[in-house]
Design an enzyme around this catalytic site. Structure first.
Site, PDB file in Angstrom:
ATOM      1  N   LEU A  45      -3.702   9.054 -16.996  1.00 13.41           N
ATOM      2  CA  LEU A  45      -2.820   9.085 -18.169  1.00 13.41           C
ATOM      3  C   LEU A  45      -1.741  10.146 -17.975  1.00 13.41           C
ATOM      4  O   LEU A  45      -1.209  10.661 -18.943  1.00 13.41           O
ATOM      5  CB  LEU A  45      -3.620   9.388 -19.443  1.00 13.41           C
ATOM      6  CG  LEU A  45      -4.376   8.227 -20.088  1.00 13.41           C
ATOM      7  CD1 LEU A  45      -4.976   8.653 -21.416  1.00 13.41           C
ATOM      8  CD2 LEU A  45      -3.475   7.000 -20.300  1.00 13.41           C
TER       9      LEU A  45
ATOM     10  N   CYS B 234      -0.366   0.896  -2.049  1.00 11.80           N
ATOM     11  CA  CYS B 234      -1.368   0.028  -2.687  1.00 11.80           C
ATOM     12  C   CYS B 234      -0.928  -0.518  -4.040  1.00 11.80           C
ATOM     13  O   CYS B 234      -0.634  -1.710  -4.160  1.00 11.80           O
ATOM     14  CB  CYS B 234      -2.683   0.795  -2.846  1.00 11.80           C
ATOM     15  SG  CYS B 234      -3.444   1.158  -1.267  1.00 11.80           S
TER      16      CYS B 234
ATOM     17  N   ARG C  59      -8.863   6.752  -2.157  1.00 12.42           N
ATOM     18  CA  ARG C  59      -7.538   7.253  -2.525  1.00 12.42           C
ATOM     19  C   ARG C  59      -7.034   8.118  -1.387  1.00 12.42           C
ATOM     20  O   ARG C  59      -7.803   8.912  -0.827  1.00 12.42           O
ATOM     21  CB  ARG C  59      -7.617   8.134  -3.786  1.00 12.42           C
ATOM     22  CG  ARG C  59      -8.103   7.438  -5.020  1.00 12.42           C
ATOM     23  CD  ARG C  59      -8.614   8.461  -6.020  1.00 12.42           C
ATOM     24  NE  ARG C  59      -9.754   9.191  -5.477  1.00 12.42           N
ATOM     25  CZ  ARG C  59     -10.260  10.319  -6.004  1.00 12.42           C
ATOM     26  NH1 ARG C  59      -9.699  10.858  -7.057  1.00 12.42           N
ATOM     27  NH2 ARG C  59     -11.295  10.910  -5.460  1.00 12.42           N
ATOM     28  N   GLU C  60      -5.754   7.996  -1.057  1.00 11.56           N
ATOM     29  CA  GLU C  60      -5.193   8.910  -0.069  1.00 11.56           C
ATOM     30  C   GLU C  60      -5.304  10.323  -0.637  1.00 11.56           C
ATOM     31  O   GLU C  60      -5.182  10.528  -1.844  1.00 11.56           O
ATOM     32  CB  GLU C  60      -3.731   8.544   0.210  1.00 11.56           C
ATOM     33  CG  GLU C  60      -3.646   7.262   1.014  1.00 11.56           C
ATOM     34  CD  GLU C  60      -2.224   6.810   1.272  1.00 11.56           C
ATOM     35  OE1 GLU C  60      -1.307   7.633   1.238  1.00 11.56           O
ATOM     36  OE2 GLU C  60      -2.050   5.602   1.496  1.00 11.56           O
TER      37      GLU C  60
ATOM     38  N   THR D  21      -7.362  -5.001   1.437  1.00 10.69           N
ATOM     39  CA  THR D  21      -7.126  -5.598   0.111  1.00 10.69           C
ATOM     40  C   THR D  21      -6.424  -6.936   0.318  1.00 10.69           C
ATOM     41  O   THR D  21      -5.340  -6.976   0.896  1.00 10.69           O
ATOM     42  CB  THR D  21      -6.261  -4.661  -0.740  1.00 10.69           C
ATOM     43  OG1 THR D  21      -6.925  -3.409  -0.807  1.00 10.69           O
ATOM     44  CG2 THR D  21      -6.064  -5.211  -2.146  1.00 10.69           C
TER      45      THR D  21
END
Ligand code: UDX
Length: 433
Positions: A248, A258, A149-150, A121
């Site tokens: 949410l 990240c 995603r980890e 990134t």
């Protein structure tokens, strides 16, 4: 295809093992000999569910090797850059030392047939800079952001939601199509675009996710001021298909390697580009996020009748999220350390992240089980929502604590179960009783 993966951390180790699983011949390169030795022997040096099996299978197939020596990748057609881009120590911007280091290390082996593919990134503009840097070798450059995603890294790599190729020419696009042929045949959506858009897809995706989390946490603040219930509110919002229920979950907010540093680096880059006003809202997103941590500390001190000094606090969770041993910018450890600072005796438990937490915060105390951490505690904090904590028996925990007082900073436990076992139960954004 023969390819190298430079940097074998969370991203690179997963990418290397998965590319070999897809049938490619992969050489993983890292400057850290200990990491190379561990990976070569089939040991993943961090906790990532399922990665050990893919790694061991790939090593056994003979298609995956690890080394500290870049020259072993001389015959590779594709070189993936998977090194870290942490926050700089002196500013909110991204530290690109490892990216530039990786490109410099590759320079002597690049040829006009090589393709350098960035996955790290990075601030928008980095791919173009790298293209200039390698231009004399004739090598091509592409940007192919990673969204893993980890905790779900293997699945996210082998079954991604989308593939994004930032390219300047048709040969780079064709090469990447060959790399990902299996995933494309499975129907993975592909977007082919320019460098800047490819770089921006990644940072804006993370900015959006951070915004969604901070939005619901801002609503939690309002719920706390009005007696509203954030769980019902977020369920109702999530049922609107335009909003959706993901990201949410109100609570202690986002952390990890990240989201926090990516939104800061994005703001810093926007400043350099003269569009800082466009991303001004991300400052609020960051502030809301950090406020949740302080609020949890304040609630704890309130539960301790105004002073943490000499009181015992059990902290359940140290990882930045469950199913990970990553403690980088962990909200859980931030809260634990702040309470220690305020004079509390904080005892931390985490199912996977104890060693990493201990290295970062040697001053905190650590217990081998959740129950041991809760022994003689004046208050128990649920800071990372590992499933293990839902399986605890509230009565059994109450029997070892000094006070049956719990703060659920992740809205993860069954409030009725804990309250009916006699616990004073407070949760972020929820009514007192
Ligand atoms: C994130 C992005 O999801 C991924 O696409 C990108 O490639 C890297 O950054 P990761 O850091 O592994 O991945 O974690 P993620 O699952 O996104 O969670 C980030 C943080 O947000 C965690 O601290 C998590 O606890 C928190 N979170 C997430 C919430 O507080 N509420 C939510 O509803 C969701």
């Amino acid at each position: 295809m023969r390819m190298s993966v430079v940097g074998t951390g969370y991203l690179g180790a997963t990418h290397a093992a998965c590319m070999a699983a897809l049938g490619h011949d992969v050489i993983g390169i890292d400057t850290d000999p200990a990491k190379v030795a561990a990976l070569s022997s089939g040991t993943v040096p961090f906790w990532e569910p399922g990665l050990d099996t893919v790694l061991q299978d790939s090593l056994r197939s003979g298609r995956l090797h690890f080394t500290t020596d870049v020259t072993e990748a001389t015959d590779a057609a594709v070189h993936f850059i998977c090194v870290g881009t942490p926050q700089r120590s002196d500013s909110p911007a991204a530290d690109l030392t490892h990216v530039h280091g990786a490109v410099s290390a590759l320079l002597p082996i690049l040829t006009p047939e090589s393709l350098v593919v960035g996955k790290s990134t990075v601030p928008v503009g980095t791919a173009a800079e790298i293209a200039d840097h390698v231009a004399a070798t004739g090598a091509r450059v592409a940007w192919n952001p990673e969204f893993l995603r980890e905790g779900h890294a293997v699945d996210d790599t082998l079954h991604p939601d989308r593939l994004v190729f930032g390219v300047r020419d048709a040969i780079s696009e064709a090469t990447l199509c060959e790399v990902y042929a299996t995933l494309l045949a499975d129907g993975t959506p592909l977007l082919v675009t320019d460098f800047a858009t490819a770089e921006l897809v990644k940072v804006s995706a993370n900015a959006f996710l951070a915004t969604k989390i901070s939005f619901i946490n801002a609503m939690a603040e309002v719920c706390e001021a009005t007696g509203g219930d954030i769980l019902t509110l977020s369920t109702a919002l999530g049922l609107d298909p335009r909003i959706g229920p993901q990201f949410l979950r109100a609570g202690l907010g986002f952390g990890g390697g990240c989201l926090p540093k990516d939104i800061r680096a994005f703001m810093a880059r926007a400043g350099e580009l003269g569009v800082d006003e466009a991303l001004m809202f991300l400052r609020n997103i960051d502030d809301i996020n950090i406020r949740r941590r302080q609020h949890t500390v304040d609630l704890t001190i309130e539960a301790l009748n105004g002073s943490a000094r000499g009181r015992r606090v059990a902290a359940w969770g140290a990882a930045f999220k469950p199913d990970s041993d990553d403690v980088r910018d962990s909200p859980a450890l931030h809260v634990a350390a702040a309470l220690r600072e305020a004079g509390a005796d904080v005892v931390v438990h985490d199912p996977r992240a104890m060693d990493n937490a201990r290295r970062l915060f040697p001053d905190l105390s650590y217990a081998a089980s959740a129950l041991d951490a809760a022994r003689d505690a004046d208050v128990v904090l649920l800071l990372t929502e590992w499933r293990d904590y839902n399986e605890l028996d509230p009565a059994e925990v109450a029997a070892v604590t000094r006070q049956a007082s719990l703060i659920d900073a992740r809205n993860a436990l069954d409030v009725d179960r804990w309250r009916s076992a006699g616990w004073t139960y407070r949760a972020l954004g929820r009514p007192l009783a």
